[in-house]
Write an enzyme that holds these catalytic residues in place. Structure first.
Site, PDB file in Angstrom:
ATOM      1  N   CYS A  30       1.237  -6.571  -8.522  1.00  0.00           N
ATOM      2  CA  CYS A  30       0.721  -6.026  -7.256  1.00  0.00           C
ATOM      3  C   CYS A  30      -0.009  -4.703  -7.463  1.00  0.00           C
ATOM      4  CB  CYS A  30       1.857  -5.816  -6.263  1.00  0.00           C
ATOM      5  SG  CYS A  30       3.062  -7.128  -6.296  1.00  0.00           S
TER       6      CYS A  30
ATOM      7  N   CYS B  15       8.605  -7.219   6.171  1.00  0.00           N
ATOM      8  CA  CYS B  15       7.902  -7.695   4.975  1.00  0.00           C
ATOM      9  C   CYS B  15       6.395  -7.778   5.225  1.00  0.00           C
ATOM     10  CB  CYS B  15       8.394  -9.093   4.602  1.00  0.00           C
ATOM     11  SG  CYS B  15      10.189  -9.279   4.545  1.00  0.00           S
TER      12      CYS B  15
ATOM     13  N   LYS C 298       1.716  -3.671   4.993  1.00  0.00           N
ATOM     14  CA  LYS C 298       2.484  -4.281   6.076  1.00  0.00           C
ATOM     15  C   LYS C 298       1.589  -4.899   7.150  1.00  0.00           C
ATOM     16  CE  LYS C 298       5.790  -5.464   8.730  1.00  0.00           C
ATOM     17  NZ  LYS C 298       4.920  -6.517   9.246  1.00  0.00           N
TER      18      LYS C 298
ATOM     19  N   HIS D  70      -1.802  -7.765   2.100  1.00  0.00           N
ATOM     20  CA  HIS D  70      -1.541  -7.530   0.682  1.00  0.00           C
ATOM     21  C   HIS D  70      -2.099  -8.653  -0.204  1.00  0.00           C
ATOM     22  CE1 HIS D  70       0.266  -6.132  -2.931  1.00  0.00           C
ATOM     23  NE2 HIS D  70       1.443  -6.731  -2.830  1.00  0.00           N
TER      24      HIS D  70
END
Length: 387
Positions: free
Chosen positions: A86, A209, A331, A335
């Site tokens: 990530c 998440c 958030k 992502h």
């Protein structure tokens, strides 16, 4: 550490984040052309390309660099594909920064991209688990929600924080995301919404998440001389740092801190000659709500255990004491993992050149980006200053 050249961001471009139908190549090109046009340069002025991507195989395209350079009409220019889970985007940015700073190139393209929404939740979650230490974590059933839930539980116990405190992070970032036309999740939510959402891994609920997103972001990095010759709208890169942590969560001394963040931040602050108090806004890695709280402490904005108090008191809101994730963060903005670190730089560029619209952080002069891979096994921090 001495560099030959001062480094600047000259242009920035990004697709919307969310569920995208175009191919991985097409969305990378859209973001890259946006950055090139924003910089006011021709593709032939680019001397190298740094492309961050993690799961190109899911879209049947790895070795993306030459494909992008060829489509931009500069097939002879070298490229490098970078994977650091990530944190890929910020690592890619760091490699480009180092090469421009060393005088190898005057202008380079940094592009990050990911396309994962088409593979389905089960496969996407499996792909993501490959970014952990798979033998000890992913392969043993510890997914990222589970690992971050362990961090969250440890934090709640150690610092007398509550699940409602975590929910505040989600609410704030959704508020910011509403002001970002390119954000994946553009809807207002309440603490009640978060608390009532499905439990993913206790104490984390669905709304704690970040989503899986498709998207691409790109920037043009160049020497200060090149920037001055081409535009008045550029931003200086004044600090860059990287750090590492034990690959497994179980290998660390504490569950409520990420060592790589502290190391990367320390190096970036030192290079920039600034302190955490000088930062006007920060784009931090909030893959889960607990991560943002831990990040703000590890970056030195708040003392250990006090990040939760800051979120309670609204000190990290847009135009608060320090605006954290004005873009909406992972958030709400989304992502797309290979793109995330570059997308943060796009936000820093937009904020510092007056292009952030309704989510503008007032009088911002210095911004910071923080992006890590997995549970923080690798991390990069960058600091930017308006001209």
């Amino acid at each position: 550490m001495g560099f030959v050249e001062k480094v600047c961001v000259l242009g920035a471009g990004s697709t919307k984040y969310g569920k995208l139908d175009d191919s991985i190549t097409d969305i990378t090109l859209q973001a890259s052309v946006g950055a090139i046009e924003s910089a006011g340069i021709e593709p032939r002025e680019i001397q190298a390309g740094y492309i961050s991507n993690v799961f190109g195989i899911a879209d049947k395209q790895v070795h993306l660099g030459p494909v992008i350079m060829s489509n931009l009409g500069i097939p002879e220019k070298p490229s490098l594909s970078i994977e650091s889970a990530c944190g890929s985007g910020s690592v890619s940015f760091r490699e480009a920064f180092a090469n421009v700073a060393a005088g190898f190139y005057d202008a380079v393209l940094v592009a990050g991209v990911e396309k994962v929404t088409h593979t389905g939740t089960e496969w996407t979650t499996t792909y993501f688990s490959y970014c952990s230490d798979f033998f000890y974590e992913g392969g043993a059933g510890a997914s990222f929600p589970g690992l971050f839930a362990s961090m969250a539980r440890a934090y709640l116990n150690e610092f007398k924080a509550t699940e409602e405190d975590l929910a505040q992070v989600a609410v704030k970032n959704h508020e910011n995301g509403l002001l970002n036309p390119k954000a994946h999740l553009r809807k207002k939510i309440t603490i009640d919404d978060v608390m009532k959402s499905a439990v993913v891994a206790s104490p984390l609920k669905l709304y704690d998440c970040c989503p899986f997103s498709d998207g691409a972001s790109a920037v043009i990095l160049c020497s200060e001389k090149f920037a001055k010759e081409h535009s008045k709208d550029y931003v200086k890169v004044i600090g860059s740092g990287r750090g590492g942590s034990p690959a497994t969560l179980a290998g660390r001394d504490h569950m409520t801190t990420i060592p790589s963040t502290k190391l990367a931040a320390e190096a970036a602050y030192k290079m920039a000659g600034v302190t955490p108090k000088d930062i006007d806004f920060a784009e931090v890695h909030d893959c889960f709500t607990i991560a943002e709280i831990v990040d703000t402490e590890d970056l030195g904005f708040f003392e250990k255990g006090k990040g939760v108090q800051a979120i309670r008191e609204g000190r990290t809101k847009l135009n608060g004491e320090i605006s954290v994730n004005p873009s909406g963060g992972l958030k709400a903005k989304g992502h797309p993992i290979g793109a995330t670190g570059v997308g943060q730089v796009v936000e820093a560029f937009d904020q510092l050149t007056g292009k952030a619209g309704e989510r503008t952080v007032k009088d911002a002069k210095i911004g910071l980006t923080h992006n890590f891979g997995a549970t923080g096994a690798s991390c990069a921090v960058h600091i930017f200053q308006s001209v």
